[in-house]
Write an enzyme that holds these catalytic residues in place. Structure first.
Site, PDB file in Angstrom:
ATOM      1  CD  GLU A 119      -7.519 -15.100  12.520  1.00  0.00           C
ATOM      2  OE1 GLU A 119      -8.658 -14.752  12.455  1.00  0.00           O
ATOM      3  OE2 GLU A 119      -6.810 -15.365  11.651  1.00  0.00           O
TER       4      GLU A 119
ATOM      5  CD  GLN B  52     -11.515  -8.775   5.236  1.00  0.00           C
ATOM      6  OE1 GLN B  52     -12.407  -9.081   4.407  1.00  0.00           O
ATOM      7  NE2 GLN B  52     -10.147  -9.358   5.012  1.00  0.00           N
TER       8      GLN B  52
ATOM      9  CG  HIS C  82      -6.623 -11.432  12.485  1.00  0.00           C
ATOM     10  ND1 HIS C  82      -5.437 -11.991  12.023  1.00  0.00           N
ATOM     11  CD2 HIS C  82      -7.532 -11.638  11.824  1.00  0.00           C
ATOM     12  CE1 HIS C  82      -5.730 -12.441  10.970  1.00  0.00           C
ATOM     13  NE2 HIS C  82      -7.133 -12.419  10.451  1.00  0.00           N
TER      14      HIS C  82
HETATM   15  O1  TA6 Z   1      -8.999 -14.345  10.039  1.00  0.00           O
HETATM   16  C1  TA6 Z   1      -9.210 -14.883   8.460  1.00  0.00           C
HETATM   17  C2  TA6 Z   1      -9.466 -13.773   7.829  1.00  0.00           C
HETATM   18  O2  TA6 Z   1     -10.711 -13.239   7.923  1.00  0.00           O
HETATM   19  C3  TA6 Z   1      -9.347 -14.475   6.411  1.00  0.00           C
HETATM   20  O3  TA6 Z   1     -10.308 -14.646   5.541  1.00  0.00           O
HETATM   21  C4  TA6 Z   1      -8.270 -13.410   5.517  1.00  0.00           C
HETATM   22  O4  TA6 Z   1      -9.088 -12.218   5.119  1.00  0.00           O
HETATM   23  C5  TA6 Z   1      -7.427 -12.860   6.910  1.00  0.00           C
HETATM   24  O5  TA6 Z   1      -8.618 -12.563   7.678  1.00  0.00           O
HETATM   25  C6  TA6 Z   1      -6.610 -11.627   6.622  1.00  0.00           C
HETATM   26  O6  TA6 Z   1      -7.701 -10.291   6.442  1.00  0.00           O
HETATM   27  P1  TA6 Z   1      -6.947  -8.921   6.313  1.00  0.00           P
HETATM   28  O7  TA6 Z   1      -7.895  -7.732   6.139  1.00  0.00           O
HETATM   29  O8  TA6 Z   1      -6.008  -8.651   7.276  1.00  0.00           O
HETATM   30  O9  TA6 Z   1      -6.055  -9.121   5.004  1.00  0.00           O
END
Ligand code: TA6
Length: 306
Positions: A280, A83, A173
């Site tokens: 972000e 992710q 982010h």
């Molecule tokens: O930017 C928001 C997001 O995509 C949320 O959906 C949540 O997953 C956040 O990022 C944090 O993601 P992470 O992989 O850093 O825990």
């Protein structure tokens, strides 16, 4: 301005003579601290954030590349990436600093072109072999962090060094620090449609005049004038941060609230969701296709309003 490395050489800190400072971890080129001239911290960093390179940093400004969120399924080339991609979990190279500090003319006010810029680089060649296999494209990233007396600018340039095109997404982010989320409102997004990632299917909707955060919030706004509208974060009706963007047409607004905060092992203190708001800037509405030799640049400037 001064630029110093931490004793273990894992982070670099720049400081202006007027006292402002910014610290960047080479892991992920993650900005972990941004202080104003009185030493007030402007970013939120979990007290349980891993700073040893074992996990993406929970707080500061993690970098998202080449995919935002969970990757699309195969055969999309990013399908096997974690992710938010690998930029925030790779060790970047410090490329150098540039400073400017003109001495004020006789009797003039302090030079307002005080600034220090730190550059960081990441390329395919510097990735681990397994990561390179997960996303087999030759790319180069240059990330610049520029500290001025009342602003922080972070800019990412993506270059395609391959002989074939690739698609990517970019997002900064940013975890802004706020005193109390219940007194926060956000202006500048009211006429932007947004994807609500908590609804299934992630419904497209349009926002209220001033957005307030009273529950878990995960909105992906696409601003109508591309990246030109500023986003203002207010506390008790007073502007606190103004975020302006260059070439980053989306803005994600995220707050995990109680349950999601409780579920993240590296999110501490658990009540910390009351002191943070993620704003972000990103280019995540679609995929940027870069042809060989092409470059994409996106930047944010966060201004301290009061
Ligand atoms: O930017 C928001 C997001 O995509 C949320 O959906 C949540 O997953 C956040 O990022 C944090 O993601 P992470 O992989 O850093 O825990």
């Amino acid at each position: 301005p001064t630029v110093t490395f931490s004793p273990d050489n894992t982070s670099v800190t720049a400081e202006l003579p007027t006292g402002e400072s910014v610290s960047v971890l080479l892991y992920g080129a993650t900005v972990t601290s941004w202080k104003d001239s009185s030493g007030d911290e402007k970013l939120w960093l979990s007290t349980a954030a891993k700073l040893d390179g074992t996990k993406a940093v929970r707080g500061g400004i993690p970098l998202v590349f080449p995919v935002f969120g969970p990757p699309p399924s195969a055969p999309h080339p990013t399908a096997n990436l974690p992710q938010h991609g690998f930029a925030r979990t790779s060790v970047w190279e410090f490329l150098g600093k540039s400073t400017s500090e003109s001495t004020p003319a006789e009797g003039a006010k302090a030079a307002d072109d005080l600034s220090v810029k730190l550059d960081f680089g990441l390329s395919a060649a510097s990735l681990s072999a397994e990561t390179q296999k997960l996303w087999p494209f030759k790319f180069n990233l240059i990330y610049s962090v520029t500290l001025n007396p009342s602003t922080l600018t972070t800019s990412l340039v993506v270059t395609n060094d391959d002989d074939k095109p690739f698609d990517s997404q970019v997002l900064l982010h940013t975890y802004l620090r706020v005193n109390d989320i219940s007194s926060v409102s956000i202006q500048g997004l009211s006429n932007s449609p947004y994807l609500d990632k908590l609804l299934s299917p992630q419904a497209q909707t349009s926002g209220p005049s001033d957005l307030t955060i009273t529950q878990e919030t995960d909105h992906v706004y696409s601003t109508p004038n591309g990246a030109s509208d500023p986003v203002t974060v207010l506390e008790n009706g007073k502007p606190r941060f103004v975020v302006t963007r260059d070439n980053l047409a989306q803005v994600v607004v995220w707050n995990p609230w109680t349950e999601k905060a409780a579920g993240m092992g590296d999110f501490e203190p658990k009540g910390g969701y009351k002191n943070m708001l993620c704003v972000e800037p990103g280019a995540v509405g679609t995929w940027q296709t870069l042809e060989p030799g092409d470059a994409f640049e996106g930047a944010q400037t966060i201004s301290i309003a009061n």
